[in-house]
Enzyme design. Structure first.
Site, mmCIF file in Angstrom:
data_model
loop_
_atom_site.group_PDB
_atom_site.id
_atom_site.type_symbol
_atom_site.label_atom_id
_atom_site.label_comp_id
_atom_site.label_asym_id
_atom_site.label_seq_id
_atom_site.Cartn_x
_atom_site.Cartn_y
_atom_site.Cartn_z
ATOM 1 N N LYS A 43 -9.433 -0.487 -5.759
ATOM 2 C CA LYS A 43 -9.454 0.227 -4.475
ATOM 3 C C LYS A 43 -10.745 1.012 -4.275
ATOM 4 O O LYS A 43 -11.133 1.497 -5.030
ATOM 5 C CB LYS A 43 -8.319 1.484 -4.549
ATOM 6 C CG LYS A 43 -8.271 1.964 -3.217
ATOM 7 C CD LYS A 43 -7.716 1.300 -1.998
ATOM 8 C CE LYS A 43 -7.874 2.016 -0.707
ATOM 9 N NZ LYS A 43 -6.641 2.900 -0.159
ATOM 10 N N ASP A 62 1.614 2.681 3.544
ATOM 11 C CA ASP A 62 0.523 3.876 3.268
ATOM 12 C C ASP A 62 1.481 5.136 3.326
ATOM 13 O O ASP A 62 1.058 6.045 3.680
ATOM 14 C CB ASP A 62 -0.532 3.925 4.481
ATOM 15 C CG ASP A 62 -1.554 4.903 4.111
ATOM 16 O OD1 ASP A 62 -1.344 5.372 2.806
ATOM 17 O OD2 ASP A 62 -2.197 5.249 4.891
ATOM 18 N N HIS A 77 -10.544 1.084 1.709
ATOM 19 C CA HIS A 77 -10.364 2.363 2.884
ATOM 20 C C HIS A 77 -11.398 2.110 3.913
ATOM 21 O O HIS A 77 -12.553 2.338 3.439
ATOM 22 C CB HIS A 77 -10.283 3.439 2.223
ATOM 23 C CG HIS A 77 -9.704 4.496 3.179
ATOM 24 N ND1 HIS A 77 -8.648 5.197 3.203
ATOM 25 C CD2 HIS A 77 -10.648 4.965 4.210
ATOM 26 C CE1 HIS A 77 -8.553 6.084 4.514
ATOM 27 N NE2 HIS A 77 -9.851 5.770 5.002
ATOM 28 N N HIS A 98 1.662 5.356 -1.576
ATOM 29 C CA HIS A 98 1.041 6.674 -2.468
ATOM 30 C C HIS A 98 2.414 7.085 -3.228
ATOM 31 O O HIS A 98 3.367 7.319 -2.418
ATOM 32 C CB HIS A 98 0.428 7.494 -1.747
ATOM 33 C CG HIS A 98 -0.734 7.064 -1.014
ATOM 34 N ND1 HIS A 98 -1.978 7.237 -1.716
ATOM 35 C CD2 HIS A 98 -0.896 6.509 0.011
ATOM 36 C CE1 HIS A 98 -3.040 6.658 -1.019
ATOM 37 N NE2 HIS A 98 -2.409 6.327 0.117
ATOM 38 N N HIS A 132 0.994 -1.246 -0.019
ATOM 39 C CA HIS A 132 -0.024 0.041 0.054
ATOM 40 C C HIS A 132 0.833 1.262 0.133
ATOM 41 O O HIS A 132 1.495 1.454 0.985
ATOM 42 C CB HIS A 132 -0.699 0.076 1.133
ATOM 43 C CG HIS A 132 -1.896 1.238 1.120
ATOM 44 N ND1 HIS A 132 -3.199 1.022 1.342
ATOM 45 C CD2 HIS A 132 -1.801 2.391 1.148
ATOM 46 C CE1 HIS A 132 -3.645 2.137 1.437
ATOM 47 N NE2 HIS A 132 -2.766 3.076 1.156
ATOM 48 N N HIS A 181 -4.430 -0.697 5.821
ATOM 49 C CA HIS A 181 -3.990 0.276 6.942
ATOM 50 C C HIS A 181 -4.935 -0.240 8.303
ATOM 51 O O HIS A 181 -5.830 0.890 8.531
ATOM 52 C CB HIS A 181 -3.812 1.485 6.498
ATOM 53 C CG HIS A 181 -4.855 2.271 5.582
ATOM 54 N ND1 HIS A 181 -6.330 2.455 5.695
ATOM 55 C CD2 HIS A 181 -4.834 3.058 4.663
ATOM 56 C CE1 HIS A 181 -6.772 2.918 5.032
ATOM 57 N NE2 HIS A 181 -5.860 3.318 4.333
HETATM 58 C C1 NCD Z 1 -3.537 9.050 2.060
HETATM 59 C C2 NCD Z 1 -2.971 10.242 1.091
HETATM 60 O O1 NCD Z 1 -2.524 11.184 1.297
HETATM 61 O O2 NCD Z 1 -3.072 9.866 -0.255
HETATM 62 N N1 NCD Z 1 -3.346 9.718 3.389
HETATM 63 C C3 NCD Z 1 -3.404 9.105 4.439
HETATM 64 O O3 NCD Z 1 -3.519 9.950 5.265
HETATM 65 N N2 NCD Z 1 -3.100 7.832 4.517
HETATM 66 C C4 NCD Z 1 -4.754 8.580 1.714
HETATM 67 C C5 NCD Z 1 -5.120 7.522 2.415
HETATM 68 O O4 NCD Z 1 -4.556 6.300 2.089
HETATM 69 O O5 NCD Z 1 -6.302 7.447 3.000
HETATM 70 ZN ZN ZN Z 2 -3.003 5.052 1.652
#
Ligand code: NCD
Ligand code: ZN
Length: 346
Positions: free
Chosen positions: A98, A246, A135, A14, A12, A173
């Site tokens: 997702k 995450d 999520h 970003h 997971h 998460h």
């Molecule tokens: C994530 C993001 O910034 O894209 N933020 C977070 O707090 N985890 C989005 C997500 O996974 O909820």
């Molecule tokens: Zn995330």
């Protein structure tokens, strides 16, 4: 002390796009062989064609010589169809879809307003063996922020598992004891990722000496008993809990703001943080299974061939990393970490 483990994956992550992507990708690629790349760009990655284009941009942004494979995910909307799932499956590059409940987190406005609208699409995913990444938070404004995950299990996830028993689901998460217990009590198609911050911190950290915007993420940090339940699950050797950082980079000015963004950046030490948490639990010997075996096995992908080595040697996390025209403040900026990755630049 040195610890050599099979090369891990991040289930997971970003990565963003453009200059932000170029800034953060080397951190992940130095540690992890593969990552499930979250599709919450603006606009979101909703089709296989968009996923293929995003994948190509990620590969183009890799440092020379890096071996890293982005595993793509589609962002479900109210309009995602069974035919979209067929195209995703046929592509070989999409490894999941997702579910962002609309309004749950960063860039989730285009997410799903009512999961029942997607019954046919989710049924097709179940048939195709395409995992759903969830999520898991309800979004109703009157639900307490600390109860959103537990309410999601009751209102959405448990009914979904009952309705579609063949659908494979990664509960992303997870942050609570209730979620740990739900996954353990479910059938073999239900798994969960756990972040390093939820293994190491409770919600007190958000307010230690003042408000700490760089520790604000969603789902929000929970109580100390929740943290202990997550750590127990992570080190238990149970095959349906696995690593997902995450890591969610945001520019400093959008974090240190009257309305700060949710997301903790952890990719600069994405495996080192877990080593610290596992060591604190006296369970370093379980790190490899959690980081390098369980996720690949669940996703039906081969375990990686290479290894990485962690060295128990203190280093100081930089105060910031360049991030486009701003700065990225990493988790534990300016603090000392116990473990470092052999061969990695800080
Ligand atoms: C994530 C993001 O910034 O894209 N933020 C977070 O707090 N985890 C989005 C997500 O996974 O909820
Ligand atoms: Zn995330």
């Amino acid at each position: 002390m040195r610890l050599t483990i099979r090369r891990p994956d991040d289930w997971h992550l970003h990565l963003r796009d453009g200059a932000a992507l170029a800034a953060v990708l080397p951190h992940t690629a130095a540690r992890f062989a593969r990552a499930i790349v979250m599709p919450n760009l603006a606009p979101p990655v909703t089709t296989t064609a968009e996923a293929a284009a995003y994948r190509a941009r990620i590969l183009a942004a890799l440092p020379p010589g890096a071996a890293f494979e982005p595993l793509m995910a589609l962002y479900l909307t109210d309009r995602t169809t069974p035919a979209d799932i067929d195209r995703a499956r046929a592509s070989g590059i999409v490894h999941g879809c997702k579910l962002y409940p609309a309004g749950a987190t960063t860039h989730s406005a285009a997410g799903v307003t009512d999961i029942r609208r997607l019954d046919d699409t989710l049924a097709r995913m179940a048939e195709a063996g395409m995992p759903l990444q969830v999520h898991g938070e309800v979004t109703a404004a009157d639900v307490d922020i600390f109860d959103r995950e537990a309410r999601f299990i009751e209102a959405v996830l448990a009914p979904l598992v009952a309705r579609l028993p063949r659908l494979r689901i990664v509960f992303e998460h997870i942050t609570t004891r209730v979620a740990v217990d739900f996954v353990r009590g479910s059938h073999d198609g239900i798994a969960a990722t756990i972040t390093p911050q939820h293994l190491s911190l409770s919600r007190n950290a958000l307010f230690a000496g003042g408000i700490r915007p760089h520790l604000y993420c969603l789902p929000i940090l929970k109580t100390e008993p929740d943290r202990r339940a997550l750590l127990e699950a992570a080190v238990s050797g149970h095959p349906r809990y696995f690593l997902g950082t995450d890591s969610a980079p945001h520019a400093r000015r959008t974090k240190e703001n009257a309305c700060g963004c949710a997301g903790i950046y952890s990719a600069h030490a994405g495996i080192e943080f877990y080593a610290e948490a596992f060591e604190a639990a006296g369970a370093l010997s379980q790190l490899e299974a959690f980081a390098s075996h369980h996720g690949a096995d669940f996703y039906g992908l081969p375990r990686n061939a290479g290894t990485i080595t962690l060295v128990r040697e203190p280093w100081t996390v930089p105060a910031g990393y360049p991030f486009g025209d701003d700065t990225l403040v990493p988790w534990r900026a300016g603090e000392t970490l116990a473990w470092r990755l052999e061969g990695a630049a800080p």
